[in-house]
Structures are given as C-alpha cells and as structure tokens.
Write a protein that holds these residues in place. Structure first.
Motif, mmCIF file in Angstrom:
data_model
loop_
_atom_site.group_PDB
_atom_site.id
_atom_site.type_symbol
_atom_site.label_atom_id
_atom_site.label_comp_id
_atom_site.label_asym_id
_atom_site.label_seq_id
_atom_site.Cartn_x
_atom_site.Cartn_y
_atom_site.Cartn_z
ATOM 1 N N UNK A 154 21.357 10.400 70.600
ATOM 2 C CA UNK A 154 21.105 8.961 70.508
ATOM 3 C C UNK A 154 19.778 8.651 69.832
ATOM 4 N N UNK A 155 18.737 9.402 70.174
ATOM 5 C CA UNK A 155 17.417 9.130 69.613
ATOM 6 C C UNK A 155 17.425 9.286 68.097
ATOM 7 N N UNK A 156 18.093 10.312 67.613
ATOM 8 C CA UNK A 156 18.182 10.528 66.159
ATOM 9 C C UNK A 156 18.907 9.372 65.488
ATOM 10 N N UNK A 157 20.026 8.953 66.066
ATOM 11 C CA UNK A 157 20.825 7.882 65.482
ATOM 12 C C UNK A 157 20.039 6.583 65.433
ATOM 13 N N UNK A 158 19.415 6.213 66.555
ATOM 14 C CA UNK A 158 18.653 4.967 66.590
ATOM 15 C C UNK A 158 17.486 5.010 65.616
ATOM 16 N N UNK A 159 16.783 6.152 65.555
ATOM 17 C CA UNK A 159 15.641 6.281 64.638
ATOM 18 C C UNK A 159 16.103 6.137 63.198
ATOM 19 N N UNK A 160 17.222 6.765 62.859
ATOM 20 C CA UNK A 160 17.740 6.698 61.499
ATOM 21 C C UNK A 160 18.136 5.278 61.127
ATOM 22 N N UNK A 161 18.867 4.615 62.012
ATOM 23 C CA UNK A 161 19.332 3.251 61.721
ATOM 24 C C UNK A 161 18.154 2.287 61.609
ATOM 25 N N UNK A 162 17.192 2.399 62.537
ATOM 26 C CA UNK A 162 16.020 1.517 62.495
ATOM 27 C C UNK A 162 15.244 1.730 61.203
ATOM 28 N N UNK A 163 15.045 2.997 60.819
ATOM 29 C CA UNK A 163 14.321 3.295 59.583
ATOM 30 C C UNK A 163 15.072 2.758 58.366
ATOM 31 N N UNK A 164 16.405 2.908 58.363
ATOM 32 C CA UNK A 164 17.210 2.424 57.239
ATOM 33 C C UNK A 164 17.133 0.906 57.117
ATOM 34 N N UNK A 165 17.280 0.219 58.238
ATOM 35 C CA UNK A 165 17.213 -1.245 58.232
ATOM 36 C C UNK A 165 15.825 -1.712 57.802
ATOM 37 N N UNK A 166 14.793 -1.014 58.294
ATOM 38 C CA UNK A 166 13.418 -1.371 57.924
ATOM 39 C C UNK A 166 13.195 -1.228 56.424
ATOM 40 N N UNK A 167 13.743 -0.159 55.842
ATOM 41 C CA UNK A 167 13.603 0.051 54.397
ATOM 42 C C UNK A 167 14.365 -1.008 53.606
ATOM 43 N N UNK A 168 15.532 -1.388 54.103
ATOM 44 C CA UNK A 168 16.311 -2.427 53.423
ATOM 45 C C UNK A 168 15.551 -3.749 53.440
ATOM 46 N N UNK A 169 14.999 -4.100 54.613
ATOM 47 C CA UNK A 169 14.236 -5.343 54.734
ATOM 48 C C UNK A 169 13.007 -5.313 53.829
ATOM 49 N N UNK A 170 12.305 -4.164 53.838
ATOM 50 C CA UNK A 170 11.110 -4.029 52.993
ATOM 51 C C UNK A 170 11.471 -4.131 51.524
ATOM 52 N N UNK A 171 12.612 -3.568 51.129
ATOM 53 C CA UNK A 171 13.015 -3.607 49.723
ATOM 54 C C UNK A 171 13.319 -5.020 49.252
ATOM 55 N N UNK A 172 13.646 -5.904 50.203
ATOM 56 C CA UNK A 172 13.940 -7.300 49.854
ATOM 57 C C UNK A 172 12.684 -8.158 49.927
ATOM 58 N N UNK A 173 11.947 -8.015 51.038
ATOM 59 C CA UNK A 173 10.784 -8.872 51.289
ATOM 60 C C UNK A 173 9.546 -8.380 50.539
ATOM 61 N N UNK A 174 9.337 -7.070 50.529
ATOM 62 C CA UNK A 174 8.117 -6.515 49.939
ATOM 63 C C UNK A 174 8.460 -5.270 49.118
ATOM 64 N N UNK A 175 9.036 -5.451 47.932
ATOM 65 C CA UNK A 175 9.437 -4.288 47.122
ATOM 66 C C UNK A 175 8.261 -3.408 46.705
ATOM 67 N N UNK A 176 7.052 -3.953 46.753
ATOM 68 C CA UNK A 176 5.882 -3.150 46.386
ATOM 69 C C UNK A 176 5.701 -1.970 47.342
ATOM 70 N N UNK A 177 6.151 -2.128 48.592
ATOM 71 C CA UNK A 177 6.076 -1.023 49.561
ATOM 72 C C UNK A 177 6.969 0.123 49.111
ATOM 73 N N UNK A 178 8.168 -0.219 48.664
ATOM 74 C CA UNK A 178 9.109 0.798 48.189
ATOM 75 C C UNK A 178 8.560 1.478 46.943
ATOM 76 N N UNK A 179 7.978 0.682 46.039
ATOM 77 C CA UNK A 179 7.395 1.258 44.825
ATOM 78 C C UNK A 179 6.256 2.218 45.175
ATOM 79 N N UNK A 180 5.441 1.832 46.155
ATOM 80 C CA UNK A 180 4.327 2.681 46.599
ATOM 81 C C UNK A 180 4.855 4.012 47.148
ATOM 82 N N UNK A 181 5.917 3.929 47.980
ATOM 83 C CA UNK A 181 6.505 5.137 48.565
ATOM 84 C C UNK A 181 7.111 6.031 47.490
ATOM 85 N N UNK A 182 7.818 5.407 46.534
ATOM 86 C CA UNK A 182 8.420 6.170 45.437
ATOM 87 C C UNK A 182 7.341 6.873 44.618
ATOM 88 N N UNK A 183 6.250 6.153 44.331
ATOM 89 C CA UNK A 183 5.162 6.743 43.549
ATOM 90 C C UNK A 183 4.552 7.944 44.262
#
Length: 351
Positions: A154-183
């Motif tokens: 359960x812990x793995x599943x919840x951590x994965x889903x939360x991280x995925x949703x957080x990345x999706x939200x960040x990619x919409x609201x603050x794409x600069x965060x994603x660009x920083x991570x990619x760089x």
C-alpha cells in the motif's frame, strides 16, 4: 519490437504460463470446477466485460469533450479495443498510449489533445486503483485481517500515485519545476557520459518545447472542460468497478464463494503491479498472479483453471478484437512504423 514479434512473445508467455499453471495445479478440483461451471454466470462475466468496454468508450467520449472534441461511440470503441491490443504486445503495456494517440488523431483530434486525453485516462486508472483499498476498509475494517501480506504494497502504491499526481499538477501550474528537474536529470546523465556535451543544449531545448506544448494543451484541457473531466472520472470509477467485478463472478461460476471486498483489494494491488511487468501485456505474470488471487478463495486445483477462464473472458477477447481493428485501421506495416517511432522518441535523450 515489431508487431509480429510482440504478438509472438505475448502468445509464447501466455501458453507457457497456462501450461505451467495446469501442470502445477491440475487435480480433481480442476475437473470439478469445469464440470460444475455455471454457464449463465460465465456469460454474465462476459456481459460485464462488454459493459466495461462500453463505459471505457464513454470515458473517452467525455474526455474528448473536455478537450473540445466530439467523438462518436463507434470512434471511441475502436480506440478502446486497439488499446487492448497495443498494451498486449509491448513491455509494461507501453504500446497502448501511442496506439490511442494515433487512433484519436485519425478521428481528427490534435496530437497534443490526444496525449492529454490518454494521460488523464491513465492517471484516473491509477488513482482509482489506489483508492480501492481505503474505500474497502471503510466498509469493513477487518477486510485485511487474514491477508496482511497484501498491505505491505500500500505504501508504495500511495507514494507512486501521490508523486504522479503532484507532477501532473506541477506540469500544469508551474512547468518551470518540470524543466528544472529535466535539466538536472540530463546534466547528471551527461556527467555519466551517456549524452555528449555538444548535444545537451539541443536536447534540452527540444524537451523544453515539448513541455511548453504539453502545458498549453493540458491547461486548455483542464480549464475549459472541468465538467466533462468530473463526469469522465465518475464514469472511470464505474468502469473500474465493473471490470473488477468480473473475477468474483468467474469464481462464483466455478462453484465457490468469494468475499467481494477482499477480492477487490487483491485485484487492485495486482492490477497496479501489472503496469510495471516487463513482459508484453504482462503475459505470464498476469496468469500466475491471477491464479494466486483465486487461490485465496478456492483450492489451488480450481484456482488455476479459474484464473485462465478469467483472463480469457476479461482480456483475450478484447485483445483479439483489438488486433482485428488494428489490422483494418492501420495494417501491420503502419503499426510497426508507429511502434518504431514511439521507441525512437523514448530513446532520443540517450543518443
């Protein structure tokens, strides 16, 4: 991997796993399970599968409306079936996405919107699977008492889903965060010698452009179609409930009782793990894992054949129909080209 190779590997792993399951589990319980099988209940299980395809098609229709596109039920049904086939012939079910995007593009949906639709659809599935366990426990707190070994995931599943949703939200609201991570990731890869220094800037620029295009499409998708996104999520919940009800019905059809909530929890964890199995369509692992779940509710001798029946009803029918639709819509050569292009895109940053 070509389509022919994907099909060959899928069939090979399926046959090997089926033979292994039958050889390992076959006994008098296997014979009794087949002899006493309730045919009307098996037809009911297949009817649930068809209902699941229908709901999945409606889910695509509503997500397309959220993206400002209107598709017919027939259009989205072909996308659903081709997705089954694409997932079956590629490792970690990765081929489903490119096939969906291509089929949506053929129906007149822009590539950016098609990517947004398929991405949101996948996120819906993962989130719902992660919510099944706490929902089941809210109905019956003792549902995991006898199967504590399931809770370790359960812990793995919840951590994965939360991280995925957080990345999706960040990619919409603050794409600069994603660009920083990619760089940062690419610079680390560069230090390891996998990317030549002279190509780093070129690759970063290309990825930045892709992120900007994706961000623009996702903002349009979420900003102008909130109502349809909510409706689509509700349809996705219904779809997942119907799909996960197939296994309990098949178990009942072979003459054994089943705790519905316990079966839902085991299926949710199992289906989530299948997303990361490297064999085409999770073949081999899916059959063996299904037998393990069935063994919770019945003797091992009956569990093996029940798992095979479940896979035949819930998956193989959709895969077979998807293959027919794919051949009619694309042909083997175009399908091979599509897989090759998606593979090249995945390997772009390592060149």
């Amino acid at each position: 991997m070509t389509v022919r190779k994907g099909i060959s590997f899928f069939v090979f792993f399926v046959l090997i796993s089926m033979i292994a399951i039958v050889c390992y589990t076959a006994d008098t319980d296997t014979y009794l399970a087949l002899k006493n099988a309730n045919i009307p209940l098996l037809f009911c299980a297949f009817a649930l599968v068809v209902l699941g395809w229908t709901l999945d098609s409606i889910k695509f229709m509503t997500l397309s409306l959220a993206a400002g596109e209107k598709l017919s039920f027939k259009d989205t049904m072909t996308v659903v079936l081709v997705n089954y086939f694409g997932c079956a012939i590629t490792p970690m079910q990765s081929g489903g996405g490119p096939f969906q995007v291509y089929m949506l593009y053929q129906k007149g949906v822009a590539v950016g919107k098609s990517v947004a639709v398929t991405l949101v659809r996948t996120i819906f599935t993962l989130v719902i699977l992660a919510l099944v366990v706490p929902f089941a426990m809210s109905l019956d707190e003792s549902v995991l008492d006898n199967y504590r070994y399931l809770s370790r995931y359960l812990y793995f599943i919840f951590a994965f889903v939360v991280a995925s949703v957080a990345l999706i939200i960040a990619s919409i609201v603050k794409p600069s965060i994603i660009k920083f991570m990619v760089e940062k990731i690419l610079k680390l890869i560069n230090k390891c010698g996998f990317i030549k220094a002279k190509r780093l800037t070129e690759i970063l620029q290309k990825l930045y452009n892709e992120i900007d295009i994706y961000n623009s499409n996702m903002k349009e998708f979420v900003g102008h179609g909130k109502k349809w996104v909510i409706i689509s999520f509700l349809v996705a919940v219904c779809h997942m409930f119907v799909y996960m009800s197939v296994m309990p019905v098949v178990i009942l059809a072979t003459g054994f009782s089943v705790n519905f909530l316990q079966c839902l929890i085991a299926e949710a964890l199992f289906l989530f793990v299948l997303y990361f199995v490297p064999t085409p369509g999770a073949s081999g692992i899916a059959e063996c894992g299904a037998a393990t779940i069935c063994a919770i509710f019945m003797p091992l001798g009956a569990a093996g054949i029940t798992a095979i029946l479940w896979r035949m009803i819930s998956e193989y029918t959709g895969i077979a129909l998807g293959a027919i639709v794919m051949i009619k819509s694309l042909g083997l050569s175009d399908a091979n080209d599509l897989l090759a292009k998606s593979k090249k895109k995945e390997k772009f940053i390592t060149k």
